[in-house]
Design a protein around this motif. Structure first.
Motif, PDB file in Angstrom:
ATOM      1  N   ALA A 120      -6.754 -70.738  -1.908  1.00 41.98           N
ATOM      2  CA  ALA A 120      -7.024 -70.593  -3.394  1.00 41.98           C
ATOM      3  C   ALA A 120      -6.391 -71.609  -3.996  1.00 41.98           C
ATOM      4  CB  ALA A 120      -6.614 -69.292  -4.134  1.00 41.98           C
ATOM      5  N   ARG A 159      -8.358 -71.185  -9.714  1.00 43.62           N
ATOM      6  CA  ARG A 159      -9.214 -72.211 -10.306  1.00 43.62           C
ATOM      7  C   ARG A 159     -10.320 -72.438  -9.338  1.00 43.62           C
ATOM      8  NH1 ARG A 159      -9.158 -76.213 -13.964  1.00 43.62           N
ATOM      9  NH2 ARG A 159     -10.251 -78.038 -13.163  1.00 43.62           N
ATOM     10  N   GLU A 160     -10.020 -72.187  -8.173  1.00 42.02           N
ATOM     11  CA  GLU A 160     -10.978 -72.523  -7.099  1.00 42.02           C
ATOM     12  C   GLU A 160     -10.789 -71.818  -5.666  1.00 42.02           C
ATOM     13  OE1 GLU A 160     -12.162 -76.420  -4.366  1.00 42.02           O
ATOM     14  OE2 GLU A 160     -11.341 -76.782  -6.358  1.00 42.02           O
ATOM     15  N   SER A 202     -11.718 -66.350  -0.141  1.00 46.15           N
ATOM     16  CA  SER A 202     -12.949 -66.407  -0.233  1.00 46.15           C
ATOM     17  C   SER A 202     -13.639 -65.478   0.658  1.00 46.15           C
ATOM     18  CB  SER A 202     -13.426 -67.910   0.066  1.00 46.15           C
ATOM     19  OG  SER A 202     -14.988 -67.990   0.010  1.00 46.15           O
ATOM     20  N   LYS A 220     -12.453 -63.932  -7.231  1.00 50.66           N
ATOM     21  CA  LYS A 220     -13.357 -65.054  -7.908  1.00 50.66           C
ATOM     22  C   LYS A 220     -12.500 -65.793  -8.725  1.00 50.66           C
ATOM     23  CE  LYS A 220     -15.124 -61.732 -11.641  1.00 50.66           C
ATOM     24  NZ  LYS A 220     -14.137 -60.524 -11.303  1.00 50.66           N
ATOM     25  N   VAL A 221     -13.216 -66.786  -9.379  1.00 49.21           N
ATOM     26  CA  VAL A 221     -12.479 -67.861  -9.987  1.00 49.21           C
ATOM     27  C   VAL A 221     -12.115 -67.303 -11.569  1.00 49.21           C
ATOM     28  CG1 VAL A 221     -12.923 -70.078 -11.340  1.00 49.21           C
ATOM     29  CG2 VAL A 221     -13.625 -69.953  -8.807  1.00 49.21           C
ATOM     30  N   LEU A 269     -14.090 -76.481 -15.722  1.00 52.10           N
ATOM     31  CA  LEU A 269     -14.620 -76.823 -14.517  1.00 52.10           C
ATOM     32  C   LEU A 269     -16.066 -77.399 -14.898  1.00 52.10           C
ATOM     33  CD1 LEU A 269     -13.890 -73.364 -12.737  1.00 52.10           C
ATOM     34  CD2 LEU A 269     -12.901 -75.410 -12.182  1.00 52.10           C
TER      35      LEU A 269
END
Length: 726
Positions: A246, A258-259, A267, A273-274, A669
């Motif tokens: 992450a 953030r990602e 994931s 989740k973001v 983003l």
């Protein structure tokens, strides 16, 4: 000089007491050096004095340079210290050598503590200005770059500088459409957060700042890496870490996702989740949960990373929940995460010519990475830049590209061995670079491991950010006549560094001393010249996008000089000089008709004027005109790009006056996605130039095969490992 050091510390203590006696200000606690930090400093000094390429004794003369470098690193724009502070501190400017040699670091820590105190005072003053607001009809200006200006003579002078800075912060938000109430809220929070971050600075941070002032006072590319910085350096070199997969950021005191890295534990779990906020971290199945709200980002990251196959528990506040929302606990098993964004990647571009389409492969290489530990363990699939590029070249051959462009823009270098092996992919088993050590012994580094992987037309795209290993590769391609070098003159770093573990030298089982990245040699081109100071001069030169006097090796006052040695035993494999007149003519003809390229030239000219004038207006009317022109330019860039962007997207790229952690995550983003979609004018032109080179090889010398300003189109994207589509 022990008594003098004590006098220095007492003088700084007096300065602290004499500084603004405002009991309402929340000053950070005074930082004190740890025992291991003082020992690490002495150990580093022993190594630097004996083994550095430019070995200089740690004496009063070097101490003065360290003092100046330390102040410059803490307050580069001269916004915090007063001249009276500098005068008081300068009494002992030549005694920092004693602080290191006697393992008594109270003096440099006292300087750091005074810096923190001044910074807190400036943030408090900035907040005090927000209630009244500003008059934006006055014709005031703000100096952009203050590093060559004198220190503020008085407190009043310093506060006037800050009044203008705050006024500019307000004006930027106002021009972006925010009302006064919103602006006050944003700026009050910004300055308060800045003051709070000062309170999170540790003694390790202060020590690293001082040590890097010491190392860079000797030579620009020698650095001290504390234990955490050393770990991050290793991650950057091997492009992997053990964690949850992450990308995290800090927003409003929360560590926020953030990602999510595809295939990583976070994931794959489907539970994160973001935008989710991590509020607690626990080790193992039942370890205590550590509350991380308000923590520094790097401290939280250190808790989340760990050993392979170990368990970490996260308390998570969902992205769509308020501060009082229910917290869920997510259990993850750590795994190896590949830092794919920093790996080699490739795209295939289609260039429309007068006789059909031509395919050009572009390989983007952000750094010369290498997983040394995996290689030493005998891992046959260890990660490295040359190995990844070799895979990409196989993929590009399968796509039947007619030319390959290596995009090394902003590639700051990395492994010298990787530079040699990467060069071998295009030149075979030949001498690549020469190195000279501190004794004057010269070694010729020859590629012996990699075979020729691409023999077709080749180009190398560089800019001012291309340094070290990038310059070795570009210089070799140029010296052998193997291909075209396109872009801006490179950085000019012609030195070789090695990393020494201070803990290994001290035989510490637990890392506490950190590493020393030390210059031990200088490298030279096979033709005997060096890239030091001068860099690599492109065959086809683009306009300089920045100020070469402010960025690059020549901007350092203590850089090694340019020199020359005897050429190595090498022979050219080609001669691109016969192509250059025609390629330059076609290039100039094409860019004269390219609206985006001409717009770029205008942007460069405006930036140069701004740097020359060194001031911006604080008048609202003047700034609105400037903003309107900027948005018009952005609209032209996006409107002409084949990116699928919608009208009005330029607002996502316009200055919103916010700092990186003040934007809503979804908008930030989206803006990044828009920025990534903007037409890369310089890359497109380099692809066209390389297409022209292919045409000349085919004997088509009467007309440019890509004379129109039509942009090359991406038809396929490739990954650096596994050759799968993105």
């Amino acid at each position: 000089m022990g008594q003098k050091l004590i006098g220095f510390v007492l003088a700084v203590a007096a300065a602290l007491q004499g500084a603004r006696a405002d009991t309402e200000l929340a000053y950070p606690p005074l930082l004190k050096p740890a025992v291991q930090e003082a020992k690490a400093a002495r150990l580093a000094a022993d190594l630097l004095s004996r083994y550095h390429y430019k070995a200089v004794p740690l004496d009063d003369a070097l101490s003065g340079k360290v003092f100046d470098q330390y102040l410059k690193s803490l307050d580069p724009e001269k916004l915090y210290f007063l001249q009276s502070d500098i005068d008081r501190l300068a009494v002992d400017r030549n005694r920092l050598d004693d602080a290191i040699l006697t393992e008594d670091l109270r003096a440099p820590f006292a300087i750091f503590n005074l810096y923190e105190r001044r910074a807190v005072e400036r943030m408090a003053f900035a907040r005090s200005l927000l209630a009244k607001g500003f008059d934006f009809e006055r014709n005031e200006t703000l100096m952009i770059d203050r590093k060559d200006q004198p220190w503020p003579a008085t407190e009043a002078d310093s506060l006037e500088l800050w009044r203008k800075r705050v006024k500019n912060d307000w004006l930027r938000l106002k021009l972006a459409g925010q009302d006064d109430a919103a602006i006050r809220k944003v700026l009050d929070k910004r300055y308060d957060n800045a003051a709070r971050r000062l309170g999170k600075i540790s003694s390790a941070d202060a020590f690293q700042a001082f040590m890097n002032a010491y190392t860079t006072a000797i030579e620009p590319h020698t650095n001290y890496l504390g234990p955490r910085a050393a770990e991050n350096f290793d991650i950057a070199m091997r492009l992997s870490l053990v964690g949850i997969g992450a990308v995290l950021t800090e927003i409003d005191g929360y560590i926020t996702i953030r990602e999510l890295v595809a295939g990583g534990p976070a994931s794959v779990s489907g539970q994160l989740k973001v935008g989710d906020r991590i509020v607690g971290v626990g080790q193992g199945a039942a370890g205590p949960m550590e509350d991380v709200v308000g923590w520094r980002l790097d401290d939280t990251v250190a808790l989340i990373r760990g050993t392979m196959a170990s368990t970490v528990r996260l308390d998570v506040l969902p992205a769509d929940g308020g501060p009082d929302a229910s917290i869920k606990t997510v259990v993850l098993v750590r795994n190896t995460i590949t830092v794919q964004d920093s790996a080699a990647k490739a795209k295939v571009y289609s260039v429309t010519t007068g006789e059909g389409k031509r395919l050009v492969g572009v390989i983007t290489l952000p750094s010369f990475y290498e997983d040394v530990a995996a290689m030493q363990k005998g891992d046959k699939d260890y990660r490295s830049a040359a190995r990844d590029v070799a895979r990409l070249l196989l993929d590009l051959k399968a796509q039947k590209v007619e030319a390959v462009l290596m995009d090394l823009r902003n590639n700051g270098g990395g492994s010298l061995r990787e530079a040699v092996e990467l060069t071998g992919l295009f030149l075979g088993k030949v001498p690549v670079v020469q190195t000279r050590d501190a004794k004057g012994d010269i070694t010729v580094a020859k590629n012996v491991d990699t075979g020729l992987a691409w023999s077709g037309p080749l180009g190398v795209l560089i800019n001012r950010g291309s340094a070290s290993a990038s310059e070795i590769f570009a210089a070799a391609v140029q010296d052998y006549g193997r291909g075209l070098v396109i872009g801006e003159p490179s950085f000019g770093k012609g030195t070789v560094q090695t990393v020494a573990s201070l803990d290994r030298i001290a035989r510490n089982a637990t890392p506490v001393f950190g590493d020393l990245k030390m210059t031990v040699a200088q490298f030279f081109r096979v033709n005997g010249g060096t890239t030091q100071l001068r860099g690599v001069t492109p065959d086809i030169r683009y306009p300089a996008s920045g100020d070469e006097a402010q960025f690059g090796e020549s901007s350092y006052g203590n850089a090694l000089p340019w020199t020359r040695i005897k050429a190595a035993d090498y022979a050219s494999v080609g001669d691109i000089s016969t192509q250059l007149p025609r390629l330059l003519a076609w290039h100039e003809s094409r860019v004269r008709r390219d609206r985006d390229y001409q717009g770029l030239l205008e942007d460069v000219a405006k930036a140069q004027d701004l740097r020359k004038n060194n001031v911006i207006s604080l008048n609202e009317g003047v700034r609105r005109k400037e903003r309107a022109a900027q948005e018009k330019r952005l609209a032209a860039m996006l409107g002409g790009a084949e990116t699928g962007t919608t009208p009005g997207t330029e607002s996502a790229l316009a200055d919103d006056g916010l700092q990186f952690n003040e934007r809503k995550l979804d908008k930030d983003l989206a803006a990044r996605k828009t920025r990534d979609a903007v037409n890369d004018v310089l890359l497109n032109e380099a692809v066209n130039i390389l297409s022209d080179s292919v045409a000349l090889r085919e004997g088509k010398s009467q007309m440019s095969a890509s004379a129109s300003a039509t942009r090359p189109v991406v038809v396929k994207a490739l990954l650096g490992k596994g050759s799968s589509d993105q």
